[in-house]
Design a protein around this motif. Sequence first.
Motif, PDB file in Angstrom:
ATOM      1  N   ALA A   1       0.839  -1.202   0.000  1.00 32.33           N
ATOM      2  CA  ALA A   1       0.000   0.000   0.000  1.00 32.33           C
ATOM      3  C   ALA A   1       0.868   1.245   0.000  1.00 32.33           C
ATOM      4  O   ALA A   1       0.571   2.241  -0.685  1.00 32.33           O
ATOM      5  N   GLY A   2       1.964   1.212   0.762  1.00 34.01           N
ATOM      6  CA  GLY A   2       2.878   2.352   0.795  1.00 34.01           C
ATOM      7  C   GLY A   2       3.534   2.589  -0.541  1.00 34.01           C
ATOM      8  O   GLY A   2       3.672   3.736  -0.990  1.00 34.01           O
TER       9      GLY A   2
ATOM     10  N   GLY B   1       7.525  11.058  -4.118  1.00 33.36           N
ATOM     11  CA  GLY B   1       7.004  10.213  -3.042  1.00 33.36           C
ATOM     12  C   GLY B   1       8.044  10.030  -1.953  1.00 33.36           C
ATOM     13  O   GLY B   1       9.225   9.819  -2.245  1.00 33.36           O
ATOM     14  N   ILE B   2       7.612  10.134  -0.707  1.00 32.03           N
ATOM     15  CA  ILE B   2       8.495   9.934   0.448  1.00 32.03           C
ATOM     16  C   ILE B   2       7.814   8.945   1.390  1.00 32.03           C
ATOM     17  O   ILE B   2       6.650   9.128   1.753  1.00 32.03           O
ATOM     18  N   TYR B   3       8.552   7.907   1.791  1.00 35.92           N
ATOM     19  CA  TYR B   3       8.034   6.930   2.745  1.00 35.92           C
ATOM     20  C   TYR B   3       8.972   6.879   3.942  1.00 35.92           C
ATOM     21  O   TYR B   3      10.203   6.944   3.802  1.00 35.92           O
TER      22      TYR B   3
ATOM     23  N   SER C   1       4.007   9.261   2.886  1.00 33.91           N
ATOM     24  CA  SER C   1       3.353   8.179   3.616  1.00 33.91           C
ATOM     25  C   SER C   1       4.354   7.598   4.613  1.00 33.91           C
ATOM     26  O   SER C   1       5.551   7.902   4.575  1.00 33.91           O
ATOM     27  N   PHE C   2       3.870   6.756   5.498  1.00 31.28           N
ATOM     28  CA  PHE C   2       4.734   6.173   6.518  1.00 31.28           C
ATOM     29  C   PHE C   2       4.092   4.907   7.055  1.00 31.28           C
ATOM     30  O   PHE C   2       2.885   4.694   6.911  1.00 31.28           O
TER      31      PHE C   2
ATOM     32  N   PRO D   1      -1.731   5.799   5.694  1.00 34.99           N
ATOM     33  CA  PRO D   1      -1.789   7.248   5.511  1.00 34.99           C
ATOM     34  C   PRO D   1      -1.240   7.719   4.164  1.00 34.99           C
ATOM     35  O   PRO D   1      -0.269   7.167   3.635  1.00 34.99           O
ATOM     36  N   GLU D   2      -1.882   8.744   3.633  1.00 34.77           N
ATOM     37  CA  GLU D   2      -1.388   9.460   2.457  1.00 34.77           C
ATOM     38  C   GLU D   2      -1.555  10.955   2.716  1.00 34.77           C
ATOM     39  O   GLU D   2      -2.664  11.405   3.022  1.00 34.77           O
ATOM     40  N   ALA D   3      -0.467  11.713   2.618  1.00 36.92           N
ATOM     41  CA  ALA D   3      -0.513  13.143   2.852  1.00 36.92           C
ATOM     42  C   ALA D   3      -0.095  13.886   1.589  1.00 36.92           C
ATOM     43  O   ALA D   3       0.916  13.557   0.972  1.00 36.92           O
TER      44      ALA D   3
END
Length: 341
Positions: free
Chosen positions: A151-152, A235-237, A266-267, A336-338
């Motif tokens: 999902a991430g 994108g940043i995880y 996301s994280f 989460p998605e920001a």
Amino acid sequence: MVEKLFLRGAGWNLLNANDETPACVLQRRGLTRTKLWDAMVDAGVRAEILLRKLNDPNIEFLDSDGLESEPESEPEAEDDVEIEVEEVKVDDSQEPELENTAQPNSNLIEEDPSSMPEVYLKTKLEYKDGALVTDRGDGVMMDWENGLMAAGCDSLFKGSNPSKTVLNIGFGMGIIDTMIQERSPANHYICEAHPDVLAKLKQDGWYSKPGVHILEGRWQDTLPELLSKNVFFDGIYYDTYSEHYEDMLELFDLVVGLLTEDGVFSFFNGLGADRLVVYEVYRKLVEIDLANYGLELTYTEINAPTGTLEEKDETDETVWNGIKRAYWRCPVYYHPEARFK
């Protein structure tokens, strides 16, 4: 009644003899998703925000008249003050409990790598049986997280730019990074600080993969340099071990500078995930905090693997067999998605 109790100072996270908060009792009785449950969660959010404000060194306290308090008058001379000291008898038969009293060099309390980054980075790690564990049996990352990592990865590749530049903070077992590579991004940055994990990266050839950039060290030290070089990410995880929400608040300062206009942050959302009510409190806190940075947070609900919910961690059905402490006990995962508003 519950609302009035909270208004009069009742603690939302007090524990009974069974290690249950009031909300845990509701959960055991099947009363989540009710007004009572919402009252417990809201009380937790209020308490955490208030605590943060009280710890703010810039806050000014006013007296009861709404005016700044006057300096206290000088105390009476020492000779004029009578001090009555009550003798306290100590029962030597019972060893006193220690609470935040260990000195840095004390050998009385084992330093916990799960809560102290400087200890974790010196702790030996081992890859075994679909898990990354510390030498004392703490689970750093495990195979059951695969669906959550998928999902991430999907979140990182949303947006209008077809040539993606993505960043993953915390390699671990490389689950999400392997998925990212299958999408053939233009640039794939990996930030990792633990020497044993960096050795694994070298052993598995990650340093020579096309478009891969390895940032050796903690993100607190490596990401500001990218910011100064105008490197931006679609994108940043974020998924590290032994860091806390205070660290994430510091990370948010960098994310808003590193994320492209339609990028996604996301994280791994494991904040307080060993107790459902705490998990729900953090769900709202993160949303509030990211809004202060101009980021809008949305959640997708994913059913957590059933093996994470087994009450007895020694059975074959549980994923925690052989792991010192379960770090997940919630029936639902809030992915989460920001994005910028």
